[in-house]
Design a protein around this motif. Structure first.
Motif, short mmCIF file in Angstrom:
data_model
loop_
_atom_site.label_atom_id
_atom_site.label_comp_id
_atom_site.label_asym_id
_atom_site.label_seq_id
_atom_site.Cartn_x
_atom_site.Cartn_y
_atom_site.Cartn_z
N VAL A 71 0.84 -1.20 0.00
CA VAL A 71 0.00 0.00 0.00
C VAL A 71 0.88 1.25 0.00
CG1 VAL A 71 -1.59 1.38 1.41
CG2 VAL A 71 -2.03 -1.07 1.07
N GLU A 72 1.88 1.24 0.86
CA GLU A 72 2.77 2.41 0.98
C GLU A 72 3.65 2.58 -0.26
OE1 GLU A 72 4.66 1.46 4.66
OE2 GLU A 72 3.07 2.39 5.87
N GLU A 73 4.12 1.48 -0.82
CA GLU A 73 4.95 1.56 -2.02
C GLU A 73 4.19 2.16 -3.20
OE1 GLU A 73 6.31 -2.41 -2.62
OE2 GLU A 73 7.71 -2.36 -0.92
N LEU A 74 2.88 1.95 -3.22
CA LEU A 74 2.05 2.50 -4.29
C LEU A 74 1.67 3.96 -4.03
CD1 LEU A 74 -0.27 -0.58 -4.97
CD2 LEU A 74 1.34 0.45 -6.59
N GLY A 75 2.18 4.51 -2.93
CA GLY A 75 1.95 5.91 -2.65
C GLY A 75 0.67 6.21 -1.90
N MET A 76 0.01 5.17 -1.37
CA MET A 76 -1.19 5.37 -0.58
C MET A 76 -0.83 5.34 0.90
SD MET A 76 -4.00 3.01 -2.66
CE MET A 76 -2.95 1.57 -2.89
N LYS A 77 -1.62 6.03 1.71
CA LYS A 77 -1.44 6.01 3.16
C LYS A 77 -2.23 4.84 3.74
CE LYS A 77 0.91 9.88 3.26
NZ LYS A 77 2.36 9.90 3.55
N PHE A 78 -1.58 4.06 4.60
CA PHE A 78 -2.27 2.96 5.28
C PHE A 78 -2.71 3.45 6.66
CE2 PHE A 78 -2.98 -0.78 7.76
CZ PHE A 78 -3.37 -1.75 6.87
N VAL A 79 -4.02 3.41 6.90
CA VAL A 79 -4.57 3.89 8.17
C VAL A 79 -5.34 2.75 8.84
CG1 VAL A 79 -6.12 5.54 9.28
CG2 VAL A 79 -4.78 6.24 7.28
N LEU A 80 -4.99 2.45 10.08
CA LEU A 80 -5.69 1.44 10.86
C LEU A 80 -6.79 2.13 11.65
CD1 LEU A 80 -5.39 -1.64 11.36
CD2 LEU A 80 -4.08 -1.08 13.41
N LEU A 81 -8.03 1.68 11.47
CA LEU A 81 -9.18 2.32 12.13
C LEU A 81 -10.01 1.23 12.81
CD1 LEU A 81 -10.70 5.01 12.60
CD2 LEU A 81 -12.06 4.44 10.58
N SER A 82 -9.97 1.20 14.13
CA SER A 82 -10.61 0.12 14.88
C SER A 82 -11.53 0.65 15.96
CB SER A 82 -9.52 -0.76 15.52
OG SER A 82 -10.10 -1.74 16.36
N ASN A 83 -12.57 -0.12 16.24
CA ASN A 83 -13.45 0.18 17.37
C ASN A 83 -12.90 -0.37 18.68
OD1 ASN A 83 -15.20 1.46 15.66
ND2 ASN A 83 -16.81 -0.08 15.74
N ASN A 84 -11.80 -1.10 18.60
CA ASN A 84 -11.24 -1.73 19.79
C ASN A 84 -10.50 -0.71 20.66
OD1 ASN A 84 -10.45 -3.76 21.62
ND2 ASN A 84 -10.14 -5.22 19.96
N ALA A 85 -10.04 -1.19 21.81
CA ALA A 85 -9.40 -0.33 22.81
C ALA A 85 -7.98 0.07 22.39
CB ALA A 85 -9.35 -1.06 24.15
N ARG A 86 -7.51 1.13 23.00
CA ARG A 86 -6.20 1.69 22.66
C ARG A 86 -5.07 0.66 22.77
NH1 ARG A 86 -3.40 7.29 24.89
NH2 ARG A 86 -1.38 6.96 23.87
N LYS A 87 -5.03 -0.08 23.87
CA LYS A 87 -3.93 -1.01 24.11
C LYS A 87 -3.81 -2.02 22.98
CE LYS A 87 -2.07 -4.21 27.58
NZ LYS A 87 -2.31 -4.83 28.91
N ARG A 88 -4.94 -2.59 22.56
CA ARG A 88 -4.96 -3.59 21.49
C ARG A 88 -4.48 -2.98 20.17
NH1 ARG A 88 -4.57 -7.85 18.16
NH2 ARG A 88 -6.35 -8.16 16.80
N VAL A 89 -5.05 -1.85 19.80
CA VAL A 89 -4.76 -1.23 18.49
C VAL A 89 -3.34 -0.69 18.45
CG1 VAL A 89 -5.47 0.55 16.85
CG2 VAL A 89 -7.20 -0.68 18.19
N GLU A 90 -2.93 0.00 19.49
CA GLU A 90 -1.61 0.60 19.54
C GLU A 90 -0.51 -0.45 19.48
OE1 GLU A 90 -0.16 4.48 21.83
OE2 GLU A 90 -0.47 2.77 23.18
N ARG A 91 -0.69 -1.53 20.23
CA ARG A 91 0.32 -2.59 20.25
C ARG A 91 0.49 -3.22 18.87
NH1 ARG A 91 -0.65 -7.14 24.59
NH2 ARG A 91 0.03 -5.44 25.95
N PHE A 92 -0.65 -3.54 18.22
CA PHE A 92 -0.58 -4.15 16.89
C PHE A 92 0.04 -3.18 15.89
CE2 PHE A 92 -1.90 -5.61 12.77
CZ PHE A 92 -1.91 -6.99 12.88
N ALA A 93 -0.38 -1.93 15.93
CA ALA A 93 0.12 -0.93 14.98
C ALA A 93 1.62 -0.74 15.12
CB ALA A 93 -0.61 0.39 15.19
N GLN A 94 2.10 -0.69 16.34
CA GLN A 94 3.53 -0.50 16.57
C GLN A 94 4.33 -1.70 16.06
OE1 GLN A 94 3.63 0.38 20.75
NE2 GLN A 94 3.23 2.56 20.44
N LYS A 95 3.81 -2.90 16.30
CA LYS A 95 4.49 -4.11 15.82
C LYS A 95 4.50 -4.18 14.29
CE LYS A 95 5.36 -6.30 19.77
NZ LYS A 95 6.72 -6.71 20.20
#
Length: 198
Positions: A71-95
């Motif tokens: 996605v990024e190589e094609l020049g698009m921005k990858f955005v993670l958008l979740s209804n889940n809690a901060r801890k779950r989303v932040e941890r996955f996004a950082q990894k």
């Protein structure tokens, strides 16, 4: 049939269109990213649980990394958008080395559509939402007038989302009855064939 009954049925059909995805594929790895780029998509918004990864998996796998990088190589921005809690989303996004991510989004509410639009200075026709649920992800996209991709959930239902999944199944049945969407009938075709998304 009276005009009143006809209007009610027409309104129900129009309401069902809010749950209709632009594209329906088996999983995120089947998405033709080149086609999205060609159609002017600049921001690739992706749900997390049961879309990108099972709800119980805390770290990304090789397929996740490959999708994000492409996605990024094609020049698009990858955005993670979740209804889940901060801890779950932040941890996955950082990894996963995802730079842009939002938690507790409360989809289908449009707060983060506005945030993302402003952050990247993009119009609705330059964004796409990818998710596994009709009543959160696809409804969010259609309310925002952006394109959407529905995927099959990658795993079973966790207890916290059982009610949402039940409601989702009810909407699926109504869409099938109206010949709008049928489970398992995907828009895939051969890789490289453009999707009719715009």
């Amino acid at each position: 049939m009276s005009n009143k009954i006809f209007r009610k049925q027409k309104n129900r059909n129009l309401l069902l269109n809010y749950f209709k995805p632009s594209i329906y594929v088996k999983d995120v790895n089947k998405i033709n990213l080149e086609s999205l780029k060609k159609h002017g998509i600049k921001v690739f918004i992706c749900d997390l649980d049961n879309t990108l990864a099972p709800f119980y998996r805390r770290i990304p796998n090789a397929d996740n990394f490959q999708l994000i990088r492409k996605v990024e190589e094609l020049g698009m921005k990858f955005v993670l958008l979740s209804n889940n809690a901060r801890k779950r989303v932040e941890r996955f996004a950082q990894k996963a080395e995802i730079k842009y991510f939002y938690w507790n989004a409360k989809k289908p509410l449009l707060k983060y559509f506005k945030v993302i639009s402003k952050q990247f200075n993009v119009q609705p026709n330059e964004m796409i939402m990818v998710g596994d649920q009709l009543i959160t992800d696809i409804l969010f996209a259609n309310r925002a007038h952006i394109e959407s991709i529905l995927v099959v959930p990658v795993t079973g239902v966790d207890e916290s989302s059982r009610l949402i999944r039940m409601l989702d199944n009810l909407v699926y049945k109504r869409l099938e009855q109206k010949n709008i969407l049928h489970k398992g009938f995907f828009d895939e075709g051969e890789y490289g064939v453009d999707y009719d998304i715009l």
